[in-house]
Design a protein around this motif. Structure first.
Motif, PDB file in Angstrom:
ATOM      1  N   LEU A   1      -3.726  -6.448 109.922  1.00 33.88           N
ATOM      2  CA  LEU A   1      -2.503  -6.622 110.706  1.00 33.88           C
ATOM      3  C   LEU A   1      -1.959  -8.039 110.578  1.00 33.88           C
ATOM      4  CD1 LEU A   1      -3.533  -4.607 113.878  1.00 33.88           C
ATOM      5  CD2 LEU A   1      -1.609  -4.061 112.361  1.00 33.88           C
ATOM      6  N   ALA A   2      -2.837  -9.028 110.620  1.00 34.06           N
ATOM      7  CA  ALA A   2      -2.395 -10.413 110.462  1.00 34.06           C
ATOM      8  C   ALA A   2      -1.706 -10.603 109.117  1.00 34.06           C
ATOM      9  CB  ALA A   2      -3.583 -11.361 110.591  1.00 34.06           C
ATOM     10  N   SER A   3      -2.288 -10.060 108.069  1.00 31.46           N
ATOM     11  CA  SER A   3      -1.681 -10.159 106.738  1.00 31.46           C
ATOM     12  C   SER A   3      -0.344  -9.433 106.687  1.00 31.46           C
ATOM     13  CB  SER A   3      -2.639  -9.572 105.696  1.00 31.46           C
ATOM     14  OG  SER A   3      -2.043  -9.548 104.416  1.00 31.46           O
ATOM     15  N   PHE A   4      -0.283  -8.247 107.310  1.00 31.00           N
ATOM     16  CA  PHE A   4       0.932  -7.447 107.244  1.00 31.00           C
ATOM     17  C   PHE A   4       2.110  -8.136 107.923  1.00 31.00           C
ATOM     18  CE2 PHE A   4       3.502  -3.806 108.968  1.00 31.00           C
ATOM     19  CZ  PHE A   4       4.054  -3.436 107.750  1.00 31.00           C
ATOM     20  N   VAL A   5       1.879  -8.758 109.067  1.00 30.87           N
ATOM     21  CA  VAL A   5       2.982  -9.432 109.771  1.00 30.87           C
ATOM     22  C   VAL A   5       3.084 -10.907 109.383  1.00 30.87           C
ATOM     23  CG1 VAL A   5       2.929  -7.837 111.713  1.00 30.87           C
ATOM     24  CG2 VAL A   5       1.574  -9.941 111.830  1.00 30.87           C
TER      25      VAL A   5
ATOM     26  N   ALA B   1       6.934  -4.237 120.528  1.00 29.10           N
ATOM     27  CA  ALA B   1       6.459  -2.853 120.592  1.00 29.10           C
ATOM     28  C   ALA B   1       7.377  -1.883 119.861  1.00 29.10           C
ATOM     29  CB  ALA B   1       6.309  -2.428 122.053  1.00 29.10           C
ATOM     30  N   HIS B   2       8.687  -2.102 119.965  1.00 27.21           N
ATOM     31  CA  HIS B   2       9.644  -1.143 119.404  1.00 27.21           C
ATOM     32  C   HIS B   2      10.273  -1.613 118.097  1.00 27.21           C
ATOM     33  CE1 HIS B   2       9.419   1.316 123.060  1.00 27.21           C
ATOM     34  NE2 HIS B   2       9.350   0.167 123.690  1.00 27.21           N
ATOM     35  N   GLY B   3       9.827  -2.765 117.595  1.00 23.74           N
ATOM     36  CA  GLY B   3      10.313  -3.251 116.306  1.00 23.74           C
ATOM     37  C   GLY B   3       9.291  -3.077 115.203  1.00 23.74           C
ATOM     38  N   PHE B   4       8.013  -3.214 115.563  1.00 28.21           N
ATOM     39  CA  PHE B   4       6.945  -3.088 114.575  1.00 28.21           C
ATOM     40  C   PHE B   4       6.969  -1.709 113.929  1.00 28.21           C
ATOM     41  CE2 PHE B   4       2.573  -1.843 113.472  1.00 28.21           C
ATOM     42  CZ  PHE B   4       2.242  -2.861 112.596  1.00 28.21           C
ATOM     43  N   GLY B   5       6.938  -1.684 112.606  1.00 34.57           N
ATOM     44  CA  GLY B   5       6.956  -0.432 111.864  1.00 34.57           C
ATOM     45  C   GLY B   5       8.339   0.074 111.541  1.00 34.57           C
TER      46      GLY B   5
ATOM     47  N   ALA C   1      11.413  -5.883 106.422  1.00 31.90           N
ATOM     48  CA  ALA C   1      10.978  -5.327 105.144  1.00 31.90           C
ATOM     49  C   ALA C   1       9.671  -4.570 105.321  1.00 31.90           C
ATOM     50  CB  ALA C   1      10.804  -6.459 104.124  1.00 31.90           C
ATOM     51  N   HIS C   2       9.658  -3.331 104.874  1.00 28.11           N
ATOM     52  CA  HIS C   2       8.466  -2.485 104.941  1.00 28.11           C
ATOM     53  C   HIS C   2       7.943  -2.304 106.365  1.00 28.11           C
ATOM     54  CE1 HIS C   2       8.741  -3.028 100.678  1.00 28.11           C
ATOM     55  NE2 HIS C   2       8.383  -4.307 100.750  1.00 28.11           N
ATOM     56  N   GLY C   3       8.823  -2.489 107.367  1.00 26.23           N
ATOM     57  CA  GLY C   3       8.420  -2.282 108.756  1.00 26.23           C
ATOM     58  C   GLY C   3       7.587  -3.399 109.338  1.00 26.23           C
ATOM     59  N   GLN C   4       7.706  -4.611 108.795  1.00 23.62           N
ATOM     60  CA  GLN C   4       6.878  -5.727 109.264  1.00 23.62           C
ATOM     61  C   GLN C   4       7.290  -6.243 110.638  1.00 23.62           C
ATOM     62  OE1 GLN C   4       7.292  -7.518 105.117  1.00 23.62           O
ATOM     63  NE2 GLN C   4       5.479  -8.573 105.868  1.00 23.62           N
ATOM     64  N   GLY C   5       8.435  -5.820 111.150  1.00 21.21           N
ATOM     65  CA  GLY C   5       8.788  -6.142 112.515  1.00 21.21           C
ATOM     66  C   GLY C   5       9.975  -7.072 112.666  1.00 21.21           C
ATOM     67  N   SER C   6      10.217  -7.466 113.909  1.00 21.95           N
ATOM     68  CA  SER C   6      11.425  -8.197 114.260  1.00 21.95           C
ATOM     69  C   SER C   6      11.476  -9.599 113.672  1.00 21.95           C
ATOM     70  CB  SER C   6      11.563  -8.268 115.787  1.00 21.95           C
ATOM     71  OG  SER C   6      11.739  -6.967 116.323  1.00 21.95           O
ATOM     72  N   LEU C   7      10.334 -10.268 113.547  1.00 23.65           N
ATOM     73  CA  LEU C   7      10.345 -11.606 112.945  1.00 23.65           C
ATOM     74  C   LEU C   7      10.781 -11.526 111.489  1.00 23.65           C
ATOM     75  CD1 LEU C   7       7.096 -13.253 114.373  1.00 23.65           C
ATOM     76  CD2 LEU C   7       9.452 -13.545 115.134  1.00 23.65           C
TER      77      LEU C   7
ATOM     78  N   ILE D   1       2.913   2.791 106.894  1.00 25.40           N
ATOM     79  CA  ILE D   1       4.080   2.025 107.332  1.00 25.40           C
ATOM     80  C   ILE D   1       4.596   1.159 106.186  1.00 25.40           C
ATOM     81  CG2 ILE D   1       4.818   0.115 108.818  1.00 25.40           C
ATOM     82  CD1 ILE D   1       2.940   1.244 110.975  1.00 25.40           C
ATOM     83  N   GLU D   2       3.682   0.467 105.524  1.00 27.66           N
ATOM     84  CA  GLU D   2       4.067  -0.436 104.434  1.00 27.66           C
ATOM     85  C   GLU D   2       4.743   0.314 103.297  1.00 27.66           C
ATOM     86  OE1 GLU D   2       2.038  -4.268 102.199  1.00 27.66           O
ATOM     87  OE2 GLU D   2       0.759  -2.712 103.057  1.00 27.66           O
ATOM     88  N   GLN D   3       4.321   1.560 103.080  1.00 28.96           N
ATOM     89  CA  GLN D   3       4.882   2.365 101.998  1.00 28.96           C
ATOM     90  C   GLN D   3       5.984   3.315 102.484  1.00 28.96           C
ATOM     91  OE1 GLN D   3       1.350   4.340 100.604  1.00 28.96           O
ATOM     92  NE2 GLN D   3       0.317   2.414 100.121  1.00 28.96           N
ATOM     93  N   GLY D   4       6.435   3.125 103.730  1.00 32.30           N
ATOM     94  CA  GLY D   4       7.325   4.094 104.357  1.00 32.30           C
ATOM     95  C   GLY D   4       8.800   3.752 104.348  1.00 32.30           C
TER      96      GLY D   4
END
Length: 385
Positions: A91-95, A204-208, A212-218, A283-286
């Motif tokens: 998760l740390a790597s993904f975000v 909560a509602h931005g992640f995924g 890019a690739h659902g990494q979230g609001s940041l 998520i990353e591939q979605g």
């Protein structure tokens, strides 16, 4: 006491505020069976349709065989399993943050983080429309708790400028759960840098969904800063359960020592973390899932033409239809339910008085025909109610 509880419940019912549970008899999906009846559902936060994905079910079944069905002890005794540890690093790597820490729920994460990072002599600055758990975390922290009007950067700056607190923390939803709008995160970060504050975001509602690739609001805003700490839940777009907090390594190390909701609770079963690792890969591939979701959002916004009711401005999967009164909102929800469509009525205190609404939640699992059916039913409801 029992009599006073009964009277309060009766008053809530009279005010159109009594909440009731539905009994689900199917997996969470766009088409469900609730109270033994089939429905087209626009109630779920399962934004990518992962909650019932066969490959995730298979991973959970295998992981339960490997690790058992419970963690058995707190994280700091013997409850921290390899599956938990692997997911935290993933998760740390993904975000794109230095480190991450798992919590059993988003509510526990927010209470734990705010209580650990702030206390007497510190100050928390919170959006008035923040989720209840951010408010509770602020109250329980013993820090001075200031609330500013929704997304009002100028009002927030006045509060920060006047504060003499030792540590200052801005706490805000990244995507607001009942309005669907996105916080002005770049402006908040600029204020943090100007007034030596830190930013805690509930994504909560931005992640995924966003970025890019659902990494979230940041990622949506292309923002990185050591002044930012982010929380995201794993029971919405990720389709499973739990939450994580990500930030600088020193922040995560400190939370392991001081966040009471982490230290003094048993972690979620390891099998959930193994399943979430597979979910994060999906998520990353979605990108195709997110493309379908945003196409459905655009269709709804373009085709829902209303005279009495108002669809709030939102570019996210949360599309709030403001009705106004509590009883009228319930009546609209019940009308749609009679047509085989579930859309929840949201009333005070979850939303401000006079803004009761239907909270339409779209999912990548919905089809265009599903959304067309919803639009037609809402048009019909407005014409008869």
């Amino acid at each position: 006491m029992l009599n006073s509880l009964k009277l309060e419940l009766e008053q809530r019912k009279a005010n159109g505020l009594l909440r009731q549970r539905r009994l689900l008899d199917s997996p969470q999906a766009e088409h469900i069976v609730a109270n033994q009846k089939p429905y087209l559902s626009f109630c779920s936060n399962d934004y990518l349709g992962l909650a019932n994905r066969p490959e995730l079910i298979a991973v959970m079944q295998k992981a339960a065989g490997d690790s058992g069905v419970g963690s058995g002890a707190s994280n700091l005794i013997t409850g921290h399993h390899r599956y938990h540890d692997t997911l935290e690093k993933q998760l740390a790597s993904f975000v794109e943050m230095p480190a991450a820490l798992l919590f059993s729920t988003g509510y526990m994460a927010n209470i734990g983080v705010l209580g650990a990072l702030t206390g007497r002599g510190d100050a928390i600055f919170a959006d008035k429309l923040n989720h209840a758990c951010l408010n509770d975390g602020g109250y329980f922290s013993y820090a001075d708790f200031h609330r500013y009007p929704h997304n009002d950067v100028a009002a927030l700056e006045k509060l920060l400028k006047a504060s003499t607190a030792k540590h200052k923390l801005i706490a805000a939803d990244a995507v607001f759960s009942m309005d669907g709008d996105i916080a002005p995160i770049p402006e908040y970060l600029a204020l943090c840098e100007k007034y030596d504050a830190y930013l805690y975001l509930d994504d909560a509602h931005g992640f995924g969904v966003l970025g890019a690739h659902g990494q979230g609001s940041l990622n949506h805003f292309n923002i990185k800063s050591p002044r930012i700490i982010v929380m995201a839940t794993l029971g919405k777009a990720a389709g499973v359960a739990g939450a994580f907090v990500a930030g600088e390594q020193v922040v995560i190390d400190y939370l392991i020592q001081k966040a009471k909701s982490y230290v003094y609770s048993t972690p979620a079963p390891p099998a959930l973390s193994a399943t979430l690792s597979a979910s994060v890969h999906l998520i990353e591939q979605g990108d195709d899932l997110r493309a379908n979701l945003f196409a459905l959002i655009a269709y709804l916004k373009a085709n829902l033409k209303l005279k009495k009711w108002k669809l709030l401005e939102s570019d996210t999967a949360i599309q709030p239809l403001v009705i106004g009164g509590n009883e009228e909102s319930l009546a609209v929800s019940e009308y749609l339910q009679a047509q085989g469509i579930l859309v929840p009525a949201i009333r005070p205190p979850t939303v401000p008085a006079g803004t009761a609404r239907l909270r339409i939640s779209l999912s990548a699992a919905h089809t265009l025909d599903d959304v067309k059916q919803l639009v037609a039913a809402i048009h019909q409801a407005e014409s008869v109610l």
